[in-house]
Design an enzyme around this catalytic site. Structure first.
Site, short mmCIF file in Angstrom:
data_model
loop_
_atom_site.label_atom_id
_atom_site.label_comp_id
_atom_site.label_asym_id
_atom_site.label_seq_id
_atom_site.Cartn_x
_atom_site.Cartn_y
_atom_site.Cartn_z
CG HIS A 64 -23.16 6.39 22.10
ND1 HIS A 64 -22.04 7.11 21.75
CD2 HIS A 64 -22.92 5.12 21.74
CE1 HIS A 64 -21.17 6.30 21.16
NE2 HIS A 64 -21.66 5.08 21.16
CG LEU A 65 -25.61 7.91 28.81
CD1 LEU A 65 -25.37 8.04 30.30
CD2 LEU A 65 -26.78 6.97 28.53
CG ASP A 159 -17.48 4.26 20.45
OD1 ASP A 159 -17.09 3.45 19.60
OD2 ASP A 159 -18.69 4.42 20.74
CG HIS A 186 -15.62 3.07 16.26
ND1 HIS A 186 -16.94 3.31 16.48
CD2 HIS A 186 -15.52 2.68 14.97
CE1 HIS A 186 -17.64 3.07 15.36
NE2 HIS A 186 -16.79 2.70 14.42
CG HIS A 239 -18.54 -1.41 18.49
ND1 HIS A 239 -17.41 -1.35 17.74
CD2 HIS A 239 -18.89 -0.11 18.76
CE1 HIS A 239 -17.08 -0.08 17.55
NE2 HIS A 239 -17.95 0.68 18.16
CG ASP A 312 -22.48 1.03 20.18
OD1 ASP A 312 -22.48 2.23 20.56
OD2 ASP A 312 -22.09 0.69 19.04
ZN ZN Z 1 -18.21 2.74 18.23
#
Ligand code: ZN
Length: 436
Positions: A64-65, A159, A186, A239, A312
């Site tokens: 996640h940027l 996600d 997700h 994940h 993640d």
């Molecule tokens: Zn996720």
């Protein structure tokens, strides 16, 4: 022409140990490698590897940027610099930004901005953005996958938010299958997850905190695997946190479902016991599970059930993570410690071979995406990481390139730190210890 020479490295890639030798990099590609090939070669830069391990740069399919819109948490420059510092050469960014990456123009903007960050070796990993599955992550209408792919999106995922509607998931998979796109899930059932802030179990009962049962994950993994089987789409389960969900994946893999799966560094190393501190740094989704679950995930890794390790990496501001457990957001930053953490806790602990760990960070993610296996060979792109397997040092979050300068592993002494990362033959990261 630009030329960089690395002298006396231990060469390792997904095909195995390649012995000790030199690597000559010209114009972003490996021009020569092997014993003595770098001796006397004139170069713009010569790196004395001193027997450190040189291997293809790592690939992270899950980071996640936060750009666009949440640059207070992270942005492309800080996130891609953090990735390079963690030894990653390629990063797939998630689409749950503000606005959501659901339009081709937003994908093209990310690609252009990330490319500009790499010009002149300014210290950024290569970006391959994901785009969202539904408009605004609202789970109602599909985005235009073909247009998003044409703009540079390599993966489709909502996600951060589960796709609750099974029919929408089916349509997405049919569409993605026809385009050859991977759908990353997700997988949590929102109604079973409820308002759980941690794993539902003995610890949540003792602490009096709302729990999120493993059933929420296992149920949704089963649905996503059934949809993969039904449609033939490539579904990547992100994940995976618990034994029950992993067992479901094993079941469907045995049936031949086109499913792959990922585990994270934190789900492999932390348990719900950490929540006894009431520290929201340990609040992640899906939640940290029990020691039994961690043992099962590790076993699944050893048995080759797990296809890739994705970080993640989910940066937030310190202020957000200092709220109470109920209000703090889910997620923790880890892209800069993932490799040393896993090397120390799994490889040095004798639970996993070094090449098996590297496979989960190189060939594994490449196979999930249908990309060529990263190799140390003449002509290959010089996306490389030099790793110091001997130097032990503490995790110092204040040194992170990420804006999220906190860590569940702060102060922990780890080995296996990246020493130098090259992207396209340019130095994207070098440890302060590496600068002569
Ligand atoms: Zn996720």
């Amino acid at each position: 022409m630009s030329r960089l020479v690395i002298l006396d490295a231990r060469l390792v890639d997904g095909s195995g140990e390649l012995g000790r030798g030199d690597v000559v990099v010209e114009d972003g590609r490996i021009a020569a490698l092997g014993e003595g090939v770098g001796a006397g070669v004139q170069a713009d830069r010569t790196v004395l590897a001193g027997g450190r391990t040189l291997t293809p740069a790592l690939i992270d399919l899950h980071a996640h940027l936060r750009e666009p819109g949440q640059e207070v948490k992270e942005d492309l420059a800080s996130g891609l610099a953090a990735a390079a510092a963690g030894g990653f050469g390629t990063v797939v960014s998630m689409a749950n930004t503000s606005p959501v990456v659901d339009e081709p123009g937003l994908v093209a903007d990310l690609v252009a901005k990330a490319d500009a960050l790499r010009v002149g070796g300014r210290g950024a990993a290569r970006l391959r953005p994901a785009a969202s599955l539904s408009h605004g992550l609202r789970g109602q209408a599909l985005t235009d996958f073909a247009a998003l792919q044409a703009a540079g999106a390599v993966m489709i995922t909502d996600d951060g938010i589960p796709v609750a509607d099974g029919r929408l998931m089916r349509s997405a998979c049919e569409y993605a299958r026809d385009l050859g796109l991977v759908v990353q899930t997700h997988s949590e059932d929102p109604s079973l997850r409820g308002d759980g802030v941690m794993n539902e179990g003995i610890v949540s009962q003792e602490l009096g905190l709302p729990g999120n049962p493993t059933a929420a994950e296992a149920v949704m993994v089963a649905r996503d695997c059934e949809v993969a089987l039904l449609t033939g789409a490539r579904v990547h389960i992100a994940h995976v946190s618990c034994k029950r969900a992993m067992q479901v994946i094993e079941h469907y893999k045995a049936l031949g479902a086109p499913v792959t799966c990922e585990v994270t560094p934190h789900h492999l190393t932390l348990t719900d016991e950490a929540l006894r501190s009431f520290d929201p740094v340990f609040k992640v989704a899906p939640p940290l599970r029990t020691a039994d679950d961690v043992a099962y995930l590790r076993d699944a890794v050893r048995r080759g059930v797990v296809d890739s390790i994705g970080t993640d990496h989910a940066p937030h501001t310190r202020a957000e993570k200092e709220l109470d457990l109920g209000s703090a957001p889910f997620g923790l930053p880890n892209i800069e410690v993932a490799l040393p953490l896993l090397y120390t806790r799994l490889v040095l602990a004798g639970e996993l071979g070094e090449t098996d760990l590297l496979r989960l960070l190189q060939d594994g993610p490449a196979e999930v995406m249908g990309w060529p296996a990263p190799r140390l060979e003449v002509g290959a792109p010089a996306d490389l990481v030099l790793i110091d397997l001997e130097d032990e040092r503490a995790v110092e979050p204040e040194r992170f390139r990420s804006k999220a300068k906190f860590s569940p592993w702060a102060g922990e002494r780890l080995r296996g730190w990246p020493w130098l990362t090259l992207i396209d033959g340019e130095v994207a990261f070098e440890a302060p210890e590496a600068v002569v």
